[in-house]
Scaffold this motif. Structure first.
Motif, PDB file in Angstrom:
ATOM      1  N   THR A  65       0.879  -1.181  -0.535  1.00 54.83           N
ATOM      2  CA  THR A  65       0.092  -0.282  -0.088  1.00 54.83           C
ATOM      3  C   THR A  65       0.597   1.222  -0.085  1.00 54.83           C
ATOM      4  O   THR A  65       1.614   2.522   1.152  1.00 54.83           O
ATOM      5  CB  THR A  65      -0.817  -0.075   0.985  1.00 54.83           C
ATOM      6  N   PRO A  66       1.915   1.293  -1.171  1.00 55.78           N
ATOM      7  CA  PRO A  66       1.969   2.530  -0.767  1.00 55.78           C
ATOM      8  C   PRO A  66       1.909   4.239  -1.386  1.00 55.78           C
ATOM      9  O   PRO A  66       2.207   5.079  -1.629  1.00 55.78           O
ATOM     10  CB  PRO A  66       3.133   2.182  -2.270  1.00 55.78           C
ATOM     11  N   GLU A  67       0.666   3.764  -1.248  1.00 59.17           N
ATOM     12  CA  GLU A  67      -0.005   5.411  -2.195  1.00 59.17           C
ATOM     13  C   GLU A  67      -0.300   6.233  -0.607  1.00 59.17           C
ATOM     14  O   GLU A  67      -0.446   7.190  -1.102  1.00 59.17           O
ATOM     15  CB  GLU A  67      -1.717   4.763  -2.759  1.00 59.17           C
ATOM     16  N   PHE A  68      -0.667   5.332   0.720  1.00 61.96           N
ATOM     17  CA  PHE A  68      -0.083   6.743   1.247  1.00 61.96           C
ATOM     18  C   PHE A  68       0.610   6.493   2.584  1.00 61.96           C
ATOM     19  O   PHE A  68       0.830   4.808   3.038  1.00 61.96           O
ATOM     20  CB  PHE A  68      -1.397   6.590   2.286  1.00 61.96           C
ATOM     21  N   ALA A  69       0.500   6.888   3.470  1.00 62.55           N
ATOM     22  CA  ALA A  69       2.028   6.704   4.583  1.00 62.55           C
ATOM     23  C   ALA A  69       0.907   7.166   6.078  1.00 62.55           C
ATOM     24  O   ALA A  69      -0.003   8.192   5.919  1.00 62.55           O
ATOM     25  CB  ALA A  69       3.180   7.454   4.459  1.00 62.55           C
ATOM     26  N   VAL A  70       1.414   6.594   6.779  1.00 62.62           N
ATOM     27  CA  VAL A  70       0.993   7.435   8.575  1.00 62.62           C
ATOM     28  C   VAL A  70       1.236   8.919   8.266  1.00 62.62           C
ATOM     29  O   VAL A  70       2.051   9.423   7.823  1.00 62.62           O
ATOM     30  CB  VAL A  70       2.150   6.767   9.800  1.00 62.62           C
ATOM     31  N   GLY A  71       0.341   8.949   9.081  1.00 65.43           N
ATOM     32  CA  GLY A  71       0.345  10.575   9.260  1.00 65.43           C
ATOM     33  C   GLY A  71      -0.888  11.275   8.106  1.00 65.43           C
ATOM     34  O   GLY A  71      -0.827  12.803   8.635  1.00 65.43           O
ATOM     35  N   ASP A  72      -0.703  11.149   7.109  1.00 61.67           N
ATOM     36  CA  ASP A  72      -1.736  11.528   5.789  1.00 61.67           C
ATOM     37  C   ASP A  72      -2.985  11.540   6.150  1.00 61.67           C
ATOM     38  O   ASP A  72      -3.657  10.756   7.177  1.00 61.67           O
ATOM     39  CB  ASP A  72      -1.690  10.639   4.570  1.00 61.67           C
ATOM     40  N   GLU A  73      -3.674  12.628   6.198  1.00 61.00           N
ATOM     41  CA  GLU A  73      -4.408  12.812   6.346  1.00 61.00           C
ATOM     42  C   GLU A  73      -5.662  12.750   4.926  1.00 61.00           C
ATOM     43  O   GLU A  73      -5.560  13.056   3.925  1.00 61.00           O
ATOM     44  CB  GLU A  73      -5.224  14.320   6.402  1.00 61.00           C
ATOM     45  N   VAL A  74      -7.212  11.783   5.098  1.00 67.32           N
ATOM     46  CA  VAL A  74      -7.529  10.971   4.383  1.00 67.32           C
ATOM     47  C   VAL A  74      -9.025  11.256   4.539  1.00 67.32           C
ATOM     48  O   VAL A  74      -9.674  11.870   5.436  1.00 67.32           O
ATOM     49  CB  VAL A  74      -7.293   9.337   4.068  1.00 67.32           C
ATOM     50  N   MET A  75      -9.998  10.709   3.090  1.00 63.98           N
ATOM     51  CA  MET A  75     -11.320  10.700   3.545  1.00 63.98           C
ATOM     52  C   MET A  75     -11.548   9.466   2.287  1.00 63.98           C
ATOM     53  O   MET A  75     -11.679   9.242   1.258  1.00 63.98           O
ATOM     54  CB  MET A  75     -12.210  12.070   2.565  1.00 63.98           C
ATOM     55  N   ALA A  76     -12.450   8.728   2.534  1.00 70.01           N
ATOM     56  CA  ALA A  76     -13.350   7.496   2.225  1.00 70.01           C
ATOM     57  C   ALA A  76     -15.122   7.444   2.343  1.00 70.01           C
ATOM     58  O   ALA A  76     -15.538   7.754   3.089  1.00 70.01           O
ATOM     59  CB  ALA A  76     -12.705   6.547   2.145  1.00 70.01           C
TER      60      ALA A  76
END
Length: 306
Positions: free
Chosen positions: A79-90
């Motif tokens: 799962t390289p698209e995101f990293a710990v600390g990223d602010e996301v929504m889904a």
């Protein structure tokens, strides 16, 4: 972690409890999100009542909720698209009803996730994916709207208000049905308001100066009016009435798609899409949020804030 849960289908909201549940497993191709806000949608309490049992399996106990905004606190394998600390929504709907978003943390397939724009509050981001995705897909289905007249049934609701803004941004002249109390609100969104109820078709035709080019129905039960005001060859769609397909319309259901949510985030970042928040609730207030949703008179989004 703490989560709102129910152990069986029920119309009785007293069956919702908040308790400790196991931590979500971060499966390959997923991210673990610490939930900052989760939007309430009518489908949430309809699922609890068992209305969609013919469409989706349930694994009890069920944590309700399909919308989420939060911070990535774990990533699965590959799962390289995101990293710990990223602010996301889904829009975090899964194939089986079970591990939802009304919880402190939730694991979500990466294909459903996109980054949260800084311009959106947590509450706005948490309330946008499902309602916004539904609005976006509906407007997309109607074809080119630039310079055309669109009637929106339920224009002041959570989905309708977003659809109005998307259509106005595409150059449509929008007429929106709403109660008199919401007419000024619709004007701020760029729509010409019209009172729903008896005689609606005549009021729409008078306001439009004739038939309209397209119709979007977000409330259901509007097919007779839609067909009465729609020009020959016009397009129409509904999220609440499957019979529209028998009359050349589109019946729509939105699926989790991070790229679609990213389109919404981009519109919001550019100031072209505003998410109105009606009220926020803690986990212990999920039943109250469901009651507010069931009333059908809420303008804007209801949000759970764990």
């Amino acid at each position: 972690m703490r989560a709102a849960v129910y152990d069986h289908y029920s119309h009785d909201l007293s069956g919702l409890t908040v308790r400790e549940v196991p931590e979500p497993k971060v499966f390959p191709g997923s991210v673990l999100i610490e939930v900052r806000a989760a939007g309430v949608n009518p489908v949430d309490w309809k699922l609890m009542a068992g209305y969609l049992d013919g469409l989706i399996d349930a694994q009890f106990p069920v944590i309700p909720g399909w919308d989420v905004a939060g911070v990535v606190v774990g990533v699965g394998f590959d799962t390289p698209e995101f990293a710990v600390g990223d602010e996301v929504m889904a829009y975090a709907r899964k194939d089986v009803l079970g591990a939802g978003t009304f919880a402190e943390r939730v694991a979500v397939p990466v294909h459903a996730v996109t980054r949260k724009p800084a311009s959106l509050s947590w509450e706005q981001a948490g309330g946008l994916p499902l309602a916004g995705g539904t609005a976006l897909r509906t407007i997309d289905s109607l074809g080119e709207l630039g310079g055309k007249t669109l009637l929106v049934h339920g224009a002041a609701g959570g989905v309708g208000a977003l659809a109005v803004q998307i259509a106005v941004n595409r150059g449509a002249r929008v007429i929106g049905t709403a109660s008199a109390a919401n007419h000024d609100y619709l004007r701020t969104l760029g729509a010409a308001p019209v009172q729903y109820g008896l005689g609606l078709a005549h009021r729409v035709m008078d306001l439009a100066g004739g038939p309209v080019d397209a119709v979007a129905d977000f409330v259901g039960g509007q097919l007779e009016t839609t067909l009465a005001v729609l020009r020959e060859g016009g397009s129409h769609a509904s999220i609440a009435d499957g019979t529209v397909t028998e009359h050349g319309g589109h019946h729509l259901w939105v699926r989790p798609d991070g790229s679609q949510t990213a389109r919404l985030a981009d519109l919001a970042e550019k100031g072209l899409l505003h998410v109105e928040i009606a009220q926020t609730f803690p986990l212990d207030g999920v039943a109250d949020a469901f009651r507010a949703s069931q009333s059908g008179h809420t303008r804007g989004k209801l949000i759970i804030v764990p």
